[in-house]
Design a protein around this motif. Structure first.
Motif, mmCIF file in Angstrom:
data_model
loop_
_atom_site.group_PDB
_atom_site.id
_atom_site.type_symbol
_atom_site.label_atom_id
_atom_site.label_comp_id
_atom_site.label_asym_id
_atom_site.label_seq_id
_atom_site.Cartn_x
_atom_site.Cartn_y
_atom_site.Cartn_z
ATOM 1 N N ARG A 17 0.802 -1.232 0.000
ATOM 2 C CA ARG A 17 0.000 0.000 0.000
ATOM 3 C C ARG A 17 0.833 1.279 0.000
ATOM 4 O O ARG A 17 0.290 2.359 0.171
ATOM 5 N N ALA A 18 2.146 1.194 -0.165
ATOM 6 C CA ALA A 18 2.971 2.400 -0.229
ATOM 7 C C ALA A 18 2.794 3.061 -1.589
ATOM 8 O O ALA A 18 2.762 2.391 -2.614
ATOM 9 N N SER A 19 2.692 4.366 -1.570
ATOM 10 C CA SER A 19 2.572 5.090 -2.833
ATOM 11 C C SER A 19 3.963 5.301 -3.426
ATOM 12 O O SER A 19 4.985 4.988 -2.813
ATOM 13 N N THR A 20 4.013 5.863 -4.591
ATOM 14 C CA THR A 20 5.298 6.153 -5.226
ATOM 15 C C THR A 20 6.034 7.272 -4.498
ATOM 16 O O THR A 20 7.205 7.515 -4.774
ATOM 17 N N ASP A 21 5.372 7.962 -3.572
ATOM 18 C CA ASP A 21 6.012 9.014 -2.774
ATOM 19 C C ASP A 21 6.607 8.486 -1.472
ATOM 20 O O ASP A 21 7.174 9.251 -0.699
ATOM 21 N N TYR A 22 6.489 7.196 -1.207
ATOM 22 C CA TYR A 22 6.970 6.625 0.051
ATOM 23 C C TYR A 22 8.466 6.880 0.220
ATOM 24 O O TYR A 22 9.255 6.722 -0.707
ATOM 25 N N LEU A 23 8.849 7.281 1.434
ATOM 26 C CA LEU A 23 10.246 7.565 1.739
ATOM 27 C C LEU A 23 10.638 6.826 3.011
ATOM 28 O O LEU A 23 10.021 7.006 4.056
ATOM 29 N N LEU A 24 11.652 5.989 2.903
ATOM 30 C CA LEU A 24 12.210 5.294 4.058
ATOM 31 C C LEU A 24 13.581 5.902 4.332
ATOM 32 O O LEU A 24 14.453 5.904 3.464
ATOM 33 N N VAL A 25 13.752 6.424 5.527
ATOM 34 C CA VAL A 25 15.028 6.998 5.946
ATOM 35 C C VAL A 25 15.637 6.037 6.959
ATOM 36 O O VAL A 25 15.022 5.753 7.983
ATOM 37 N N GLU A 26 16.822 5.531 6.662
ATOM 38 C CA GLU A 26 17.557 4.679 7.592
ATOM 39 C C GLU A 26 18.784 5.455 8.042
ATOM 40 O O GLU A 26 19.584 5.886 7.221
ATOM 41 N N ILE A 27 18.917 5.615 9.340
ATOM 42 C CA ILE A 27 20.051 6.347 9.901
ATOM 43 C C ILE A 27 20.873 5.373 10.731
ATOM 44 O O ILE A 27 20.383 4.817 11.707
ATOM 45 N N THR A 28 22.110 5.150 10.305
ATOM 46 C CA THR A 28 23.020 4.294 11.043
ATOM 47 C C THR A 28 23.919 5.194 11.887
ATOM 48 O O THR A 28 24.524 6.134 11.367
ATOM 49 N N LEU A 29 23.969 4.898 13.183
ATOM 50 C CA LEU A 29 24.716 5.751 14.083
ATOM 51 C C LEU A 29 25.233 4.957 15.269
ATOM 52 O O LEU A 29 24.776 3.845 15.520
ATOM 53 N N PHE A 30 26.189 5.544 15.975
ATOM 54 C CA PHE A 30 26.684 4.926 17.190
ATOM 55 C C PHE A 30 25.622 5.064 18.271
ATOM 56 O O PHE A 30 24.876 6.040 18.311
ATOM 57 N N PRO A 31 25.521 4.103 19.192
ATOM 58 C CA PRO A 31 24.557 4.181 20.289
ATOM 59 C C PRO A 31 24.859 5.357 21.219
ATOM 60 O O PRO A 31 25.980 5.863 21.255
ATOM 61 N N GLY A 32 23.837 5.765 21.963
ATOM 62 C CA GLY A 32 24.060 6.762 22.999
ATOM 63 C C GLY A 32 23.152 7.978 22.931
ATOM 64 O O GLY A 32 23.059 8.725 23.899
ATOM 65 N N ARG A 33 22.486 8.174 21.823
ATOM 66 C CA ARG A 33 21.594 9.329 21.743
ATOM 67 C C ARG A 33 20.278 9.002 22.433
ATOM 68 O O ARG A 33 19.774 7.894 22.355
ATOM 69 N N SER A 34 19.718 9.993 23.079
ATOM 70 C CA SER A 34 18.475 9.796 23.826
ATOM 71 C C SER A 34 17.288 9.629 22.883
ATOM 72 O O SER A 34 17.347 10.032 21.713
ATOM 73 N N ILE B 169 6.265 8.730 5.205
ATOM 74 C CA ILE B 169 7.641 8.801 5.685
ATOM 75 C C ILE B 169 7.840 7.814 6.831
ATOM 76 O O ILE B 169 7.088 7.811 7.797
ATOM 77 N N SER B 170 8.844 6.975 6.703
ATOM 78 C CA SER B 170 9.247 6.080 7.792
ATOM 79 C C SER B 170 10.712 6.360 8.098
ATOM 80 O O SER B 170 11.508 6.609 7.200
ATOM 81 N N LEU B 171 11.053 6.320 9.374
ATOM 82 C CA LEU B 171 12.431 6.531 9.788
ATOM 83 C C LEU B 171 12.839 5.398 10.712
ATOM 84 O O LEU B 171 12.089 5.040 11.621
ATOM 85 N N VAL B 172 14.010 4.818 10.453
ATOM 86 C CA VAL B 172 14.531 3.724 11.266
ATOM 87 C C VAL B 172 15.943 4.092 11.699
ATOM 88 O O VAL B 172 16.770 4.487 10.865
ATOM 89 N N TYR B 173 16.202 3.982 12.994
ATOM 90 C CA TYR B 173 17.554 4.161 13.516
ATOM 91 C C TYR B 173 18.203 2.782 13.649
ATOM 92 O O TYR B 173 17.625 1.877 14.232
ATOM 93 N N ILE B 174 19.394 2.653 13.115
ATOM 94 C CA ILE B 174 20.173 1.426 13.238
ATOM 95 C C ILE B 174 21.409 1.797 14.042
ATOM 96 O O ILE B 174 22.284 2.524 13.558
ATOM 97 N N GLU B 175 21.468 1.329 15.288
ATOM 98 C CA GLU B 175 22.583 1.676 16.162
ATOM 99 C C GLU B 175 23.609 0.555 16.146
ATOM 100 O O GLU B 175 23.286 -0.605 16.365
ATOM 101 N N SER B 176 24.848 0.929 15.857
ATOM 102 C CA SER B 176 25.934 -0.036 15.748
ATOM 103 C C SER B 176 27.132 0.498 16.532
ATOM 104 O O SER B 176 27.579 1.621 16.304
ATOM 105 N N ARG B 177 27.657 -0.317 17.434
ATOM 106 C CA ARG B 177 28.790 0.096 18.252
ATOM 107 C C ARG B 177 30.029 0.321 17.379
ATOM 108 O O ARG B 177 30.182 -0.290 16.326
ATOM 109 N N SER B 178 30.918 1.170 17.850
ATOM 110 C CA SER B 178 32.095 1.557 17.061
ATOM 111 C C SER B 178 32.981 0.364 16.698
ATOM 112 O O SER B 178 33.616 0.368 15.634
ATOM 113 N N GLU B 179 33.030 -0.667 17.531
ATOM 114 C CA GLU B 179 33.870 -1.813 17.188
ATOM 115 C C GLU B 179 33.336 -2.625 16.005
ATOM 116 O O GLU B 179 33.997 -3.532 15.514
#
Length: 91
Positions: A34-51, A76-86
């Motif tokens: 059911r997503a339209s052609t305007d659907y936007l998925l934002v994936e943000i990969t970052l180090f853990p620790g933000r509130s 609009i969907s947004l997903v945070y992917i937290e990955s440790r620095s190691e």
């Protein structure tokens, strides 16, 4: 739009000014049902620790930015992917 996205992430998440942003376009068949052609998925990969408040502020800033260019909030969907620095390697 990419410049404004980067600026929003710097302001809300404290991202580095050289943050890497990648834009990928997917075929309609690979989008959620059911997503339209305007659907936007934002994936943000970052180090853990933000509130949670910090991540919510980033989402709200991006949602406003994308709304201003004509996208509806439900597209609009947004997903945070937290990955440790190691888990990061470069070079």
């Amino acid at each position: 739009m990419l410049h404004q996205t980067r600026e929003s992430l710097i302001a809300t998440l404290g991202a580095q000014s050289d943050a890497f942003i990648m834009l990928l376009e997917q075929p309609q068949a690979e989008l959620p049902p059911r997503a339209s052609t305007d659907y936007l998925l934002v994936e943000i990969t970052l180090f853990p620790g933000r509130s949670d408040d910090c991540k919510r502020a980033a989402y709200e800033a991006l949602r406003t930015l994308f709304h201003d260019i004509g996208l509806r909030p439900e597209e609009i969907s947004l997903v945070y992917i937290e990955s440790r620095s190691e888990n990061w390697f470069q070079g």
